[in-house]
Design an enzyme around this catalytic site. Structure first.
Site, PDB file in Angstrom:
ATOM      1  N   GLU A   9      44.436  28.546  37.651  1.00 27.58           N
ATOM      2  CA  GLU A   9      43.250  28.890  36.603  1.00 27.58           C
ATOM      3  C   GLU A   9      43.531  28.635  35.260  1.00 27.58           C
ATOM      4  OE1 GLU A   9      44.010  33.878  36.681  1.00 27.58           O
ATOM      5  OE2 GLU A   9      44.424  33.616  38.040  1.00 27.58           O
ATOM      6  N   ARG A  53      35.838  29.819  42.113  1.00 25.14           N
ATOM      7  CA  ARG A  53      35.640  30.316  40.215  1.00 25.14           C
ATOM      8  C   ARG A  53      35.397  30.240  38.926  1.00 25.14           C
ATOM      9  NH1 ARG A  53      38.085  35.402  38.025  1.00 25.14           N
ATOM     10  NH2 ARG A  53      36.385  36.710  37.203  1.00 25.14           N
ATOM     11  N   TYR A  55      33.448  31.496  35.084  1.00 22.52           N
ATOM     12  CA  TYR A  55      33.501  32.384  34.733  1.00 22.52           C
ATOM     13  C   TYR A  55      34.017  32.369  33.242  1.00 22.52           C
ATOM     14  CZ  TYR A  55      38.145  32.927  35.784  1.00 22.52           C
ATOM     15  OH  TYR A  55      39.919  33.292  36.006  1.00 22.52           O
ATOM     16  N   ASP A  57      36.526  34.002  29.987  1.00 22.18           N
ATOM     17  CA  ASP A  57      36.873  34.634  29.815  1.00 22.18           C
ATOM     18  C   ASP A  57      37.505  36.040  28.237  1.00 22.18           C
ATOM     19  OD1 ASP A  57      39.067  36.624  30.651  1.00 22.18           O
ATOM     20  OD2 ASP A  57      40.223  35.205  31.116  1.00 22.18           O
ATOM     21  N   GLU A  63      36.615  29.210  31.367  1.00 24.70           N
ATOM     22  CA  GLU A  63      37.924  29.350  32.303  1.00 24.70           C
ATOM     23  C   GLU A  63      37.367  28.796  33.792  1.00 24.70           C
ATOM     24  OE1 GLU A  63      41.832  32.109  34.694  1.00 24.70           O
ATOM     25  OE2 GLU A  63      40.442  32.451  31.885  1.00 24.70           O
ATOM     26  N   THR A  66      40.217  27.290  40.578  1.00 24.40           N
ATOM     27  CA  THR A  66      40.072  26.343  42.076  1.00 24.40           C
ATOM     28  C   THR A  66      40.645  28.127  43.235  1.00 24.40           C
ATOM     29  OG1 THR A  66      42.305  25.962  42.317  1.00 24.40           O
ATOM     30  CG2 THR A  66      41.878  24.823  41.083  1.00 24.40           C
ATOM     31  N   TRP A 421      37.279  36.892  46.112  1.00 20.70           N
ATOM     32  CA  TRP A 421      37.990  36.334  47.159  1.00 20.70           C
ATOM     33  C   TRP A 421      38.518  36.471  48.408  1.00 20.70           C
ATOM     34  CZ3 TRP A 421      38.969  31.783  44.361  1.00 20.70           C
ATOM     35  CH2 TRP A 421      39.172  31.866  43.524  1.00 20.70           C
TER      36      TRP A 421
END
Length: 495
Positions: A9, A53, A55, A57, A63, A66, A421
């Site tokens: 991340e 993902r 998004y 943060d 952010e 993977t 996830w």
């Protein structure tokens, strides 16, 4: 453990620089950056067709997480794919800002500290067996991670303070760690986070969440970063003797090591023995070599990882940083900064060097100094542009492939859906929610059967004009091969 999935991340720094006056505040700039994402998915927190993902943060930091990857090259390509996607969002944000009457440039930095000293992270996630003895793991892993910065740190020009002169350090993140192990993330910033969210079958797996790492610009650095950590974990999991390297004061040690670029700073082992970071890393390296010789290489890149590990230790120990100044981020940047300082006759306390430090991490391929060095043949690489483009639109051959198929098919049919996830759900069929607990499974009859209820998929998954979709201002990774007819809502943040 023969197989492992790894993910990373990355939080990015974000800034607006107008020709005069103050730039847009971070929260407003972040809204510009994510406007295409929100228009596309009605949320600033979405999963995308390559299984990853995207998004916003805490603190308005963009952010990218993977997808779970079982191959190191897939992970490196997925990481760079996120960088490229963020760049496309920044270009579109700059266009929209200009259309609203604001001038200036949008800067997106893949680093870990801004000009005000605020820190943001690059978090690694490793799937480990539930049977791993965590006390033994932490006793070995903490010394490794505390000293790993000499291998894979991003490097930093440290400004002068009342009690120390300006200088160059191995790591951007080391000064912002406050605990060795903790369940917190932002409050205390531990080296290892113990929050038990495996995103897999909790009876068999747990997720090791490593917070201490610096963001990597160099793919060669990334290979060493993830590859060496994976080897240490495999030794722990196999129960082989590794030795006692447990540190008396991990947080004091991580700062001490970071600020001594000579590599001579020592850390105290429990029991009173003192070792340099190089000696500790060499000790673990020799055990890793013996482990590979006895158990075999578990992937084709192991020899490259071991060679980089050894060469970097030698470079730090001898002071001959030229051995790695095309391969390891801190050394690549150090050479660049020293070249600029020598050319202009300035010292480490000159503000220009801090600007060079920041510009090294600019993800803009024409403006960022890392990318400039790459064009001039001054950095090595283990992945190519084709692999990155592929990773932007194609999930790795893990559970992410099913997630990507689910997302693209549901969008093509205009079917409302939610994913995280593990869970996959069509909103109008809540009782048919499918949980995928095996992160290695890239085929599942349940997903196929659920998607078949939507109709003939082959007639729906038709490519739109890339030029038309580009004009919409939506990044390639969100559009290539997929329709934009339906939104996807991510569940609350899980990582």
């Amino acid at each position: 453990m023969d197989r492992r999935v790894i993910g990373v991340e990355t939080e990015f720094g974000l800034a607006h620089r107008p020709s005069s006056g103050r730039g847009l505040p971070p929260d407003e700039l972040a809204r510009y950056l994510f406007r295409p994402v929100v228009e596309y998915g009605r949320s600033s927190n979405i999963f995308i067709p390559n299984g990853s993902r995207l998004y916003l943060d805490v603190g308005s930091h963009p952010e990218y997480a993977t997808a779970e990857c079982a191959d190191l090259m897939d992970l490196l390509a997925a990481d760079r794919a996120g960088e490229q996607m963020m760049h496309e969002l920044a270009v579109e944000a700059e266009r929209r800002i200009a259309a609203d009457g604001f001038d200036g440039q949008v800067y997106l930095l893949k680093n870990n500290v801004d000009s005000a000293g605020n820190s943001y992270g690059s978090h690694e996630n490793y799937l480990i067996p539930r049977t791993t003895h965590f006390r033994r793991l932490s006793g070995i892993l903490l010394p490794f991670l505390v000293t790993r910065q000499i291998l894979v740190g991003a490097g930093r020009v440290v400004p002068a303070t009342e009690d120390r002169e300006a200088h160059y350090a191995f790591s951007q993140r080391a000064d912002h760690m406050w605990e060795g192990i903790s369940s917190a993330t932002t409050r205390s910033r531990p080296i290892v986070n113990t929050r038990d969210e495996p995103h897999a079958d909790a009876a068999h797996h747990r997720r090791l969440h490593v917070i201490v790492g610096d963001s990597s610009m160099s793919s060669t650095t990334s290979l060493l970063r993830y590859g060496s950590t994976d080897l240490v974990l495999r030794m722990v999991e196999s129960g082989v003797p590794i030795g006692d390297f447990e540190l008396e004061n991990p947080i004091g040690a991580i700062r001490h090591v970071s600020h001594d670029i000579t590599g001579k700073a020592t850390v105290r082992i429990r029991g009173g023995e003192e070792m340099t970071a190089v000696q500790l890393q060499r000790g673990l390296l020799q055990r890793a070599k013996r482990f590979v010789a006895e158990h075999g290489a578990h992937h084709e890149h192991v020899d490259r990882v071991l060679e980089l590990w050894e060469r970097t230790c030698e470079a730090v120990e001898t002071g001959d940083h030229g051995l790695i100044d095309q391969d390891i981020d801190w050394a690549i940047k150090k050479r660049l900064v020293e070249d600029v300082a020598a050319k202009h006759g300035i010292g480490w306390d000159h503000p220009r060097l801090e600007q060079i430090d920041m510009a090294y991490h600019d993800v803009h391929p024409q403006r960022g100094l890392f990318h400039l060095l790459a064009r001039r043949g001054r950095v090595s690489s283990v992945i190519d542009d084709d692999a990155v483009t592929h990773a932007m639109i194609t999930p790795p051959a893990t559970r992410a492939a099913l997630r990507g198929e689910f997302l693209s098919t549901a969008r093509a049919y205009g079917a409302e859906h939610t994913v995280d996830w593990v869970h996959h759900k069509l909103t109008d069929r809540p009782l048919d929610t499918i949980m995928l607990k095996d992160p290695f499974a890239h085929q599942d009859e349940r997903i196929e059967a659920l998607l078949d209820t939507l109709g003939d998929r082959s007639s729906q998954l038709q490519e739109q004009s890339l030029r038309q979709r580009r004009a919409q201002g939506v990044p390639l990774a969100l559009t290539e091969k997929y329709h934009l007819t339906a939104p996807v809502h991510a569940e609350p943040p899980l990582i």
